[in-house]
Design an enzyme around this catalytic site. Structure first.
Site, PDB file in Angstrom:
ATOM      1  N   GLU A  89       0.828  -1.200   0.000  1.00 53.91           N
ATOM      2  CA  GLU A  89       0.000   0.000   0.000  1.00 53.91           C
ATOM      3  C   GLU A  89       0.868   1.257   0.000  1.00 53.91           C
ATOM      4  OE1 GLU A  89      -4.131  -1.646   1.889  1.00 53.91           O
ATOM      5  OE2 GLU A  89      -2.789  -0.581   3.255  1.00 53.91           O
ATOM      6  N   LEU A 227       9.418   6.906  18.244  1.00 56.01           N
ATOM      7  CA  LEU A 227       9.850   6.729  19.629  1.00 56.01           C
ATOM      8  C   LEU A 227       8.981   5.747  20.406  1.00 56.01           C
ATOM      9  CD1 LEU A 227      10.680  10.428  20.603  1.00 56.01           C
ATOM     10  CD2 LEU A 227      12.251   8.652  19.814  1.00 56.01           C
ATOM     11  N   GLY A 228       7.676   5.838  20.285  1.00 56.04           N
ATOM     12  CA  GLY A 228       6.792   4.965  21.062  1.00 56.04           C
ATOM     13  C   GLY A 228       6.664   5.405  22.498  1.00 56.04           C
ATOM     14  N   CYS A 353      -1.626   7.174   9.459  1.00 53.81           N
ATOM     15  CA  CYS A 353      -0.415   6.612  10.064  1.00 53.81           C
ATOM     16  C   CYS A 353      -0.741   5.346  10.846  1.00 53.81           C
ATOM     17  CB  CYS A 353       0.226   7.637  10.996  1.00 53.81           C
ATOM     18  SG  CYS A 353       0.930   9.061  10.166  1.00 53.81           S
TER      19      CYS A 353
END
Length: 378
Positions: A89, A227-228, A353
């Site tokens: 995609e 980063l998370g 996202c």
């Protein structure tokens, strides 16, 4: 096996075919403008050069399986079927300047890194994309813009163009770094896609060797780091790559990139309710950004991303969007760290996202069970 001509630079084509580089540039330009080689040699290309190119290679393509235009914003998501049957995609992103677009490309079929808030991470890794398959995503989007521009642009007489490329689609670009770099060189070649390298961003979940290779080979390209969380234990729960490459190690490589290029990296932080959105999370993130700026002389551009649902009808959504965005930003700002909030468009068509995902089909699954520490850093 014939070469994919849209993945060759003019000097490579000249060398392979033993032709003049001027002819090679014109052939490369023709391939990228038309998606093929002409049946007869035009006046600008010597017949012997065209025959040599035709003998050495071909111009494969990727087929548009679906094209989904968002009903709420100008984002468009494409599903491209590759020659082996795999589907990837790609997203066409409108930029602020009318007529300019960025293309968010995939670099792998699936992904081995298994980030908990990313739909692609649920797929496992099928295979790396070839350089031509990466380039072709951009060329096909550019081709459609030229032949079927958005109605508002056509009415205004604006000629649309692809202005930039974002490596944040399916896959971990740094795990396919050699092909990604070659694709970048082709994209930026004036006789090919002519996209300024400074408008190309490569994002990573955290492979330091790939960051250093990117710096060495294409230093003009921008770097993005997901980063998370700024807290190691929490980050590992969200992004298993933390176990193989701790964030400290990743940021050291990003710091080398920042010092050498003089360009600030983009830090991306997806806000997840009850997971990484507390005041103490914001304080830890602020400390991380300030420490990076002190150590490396460049303040990172911090981008906060609202979570986008990734439920697929069979697997429930693991997270919920945070309701603390403004409170989180206030803590950061109080510590001297400004932020931007990234608009993730196309959520109604699964283009936002973290939402890109296609089920892997038989014959393309490959190393789908690979652990993060096994992801190749070439």
């Amino acid at each position: 096996m014939p070469l994919a001509l849209q993945a060759l630079l003019p000097d490579e084509l000249a060398r392979v075919c033993n032709i003049d580089v001027t002819d090679a540039r014109r052939i490369v330009s023709t391939v990228h403008r038309t998606g093929g080689l002409p049946a007869r040699s035009p006046a600008t290309i010597r017949r012997a050069a065209l025959d040599a190119a035709r003998a050495a290679g071909h111009v494969p393509t990727i087929q548009i399986e679906t094209r989904a235009a968002s009903a709420i914003d100008p984002f468009v998501k494409y599903a491209f079927r590759l020659p082996d049957g795999a589907v990837i995609e790609t997203v066409r992103i409108p930029l602020e300047h009318p007529g300019r677009f960025s293309v968010c490309v995939s670099s792998q079929v699936g992904c081995a890194l298994a980030c908990a808030f990313c739909a692609t991470g649920r797929m496992g890794l099928g295979r790396n994309l070839e350089a031509w398959e990466i380039v072709e995503q951009v060329r096909r989007v550019r081709e459609e813009l030229a032949h079927d521009p958005p109605t508002n642009l056509a009415a205004a007489g604006i000629r649309p163009r692809v202005h930039g490329v974002l490596f944040q689609g399916m896959g971990e670009p740094m795990a396919n770094i050699e092909r990604v770099i070659h694709a970048i060189r082709v994209m930026s070649e004036p006789s090919a896609l002519a996209i300024d390298m400074r408008n190309i961003t490569v994002c990573t979940s955290g492979l330091p060797t790939g960051i250093r290779t990117l710096l060495r080979e294409v230093p003009a390209v921008r770097l993005g780091v997901s980063l998370g969380s700024a807290r190691p234990g929490r980050r590992r729960a969200l992004m298993p790559i933390e176990g193989a490459h701790p964030l400290e190690e990743v940021l050291a490589a990003a710091g080398e990139h920042a010092r050498a290029t003089g360009r600030s990296p983009m830090f991306a932080y997806t806000l997840l309710a009850g997971q990484n959105d507390a005041d103490e999370d914001a304080a830890a993130l602020a400390d991380l950004c300030l420490a990076f700026a002190t150590a490396h002389g460049q303040r990172p551009r911090l981008s906060l991303i609202p979570y986008n649902a990734i439920a697929d009808g069979t697997t429930p959504d693991p997270f919920q969007p945070s309701t603390r965005l403004e409170a989180f930003r206030a803590v950061l700002l109080g510590r001297g760290v400004g932020t931007i909030v990234r608009y993730s468009g196309g959520g109604d068509v699964g283009a936002a996202c973290g939402q890109l995902a296609r089920p892997l089909e038989r014959g393309v699954r490959g190393r789908s069970s690979a652990r993060p520490s096994e992801a190749p850093e070439r």
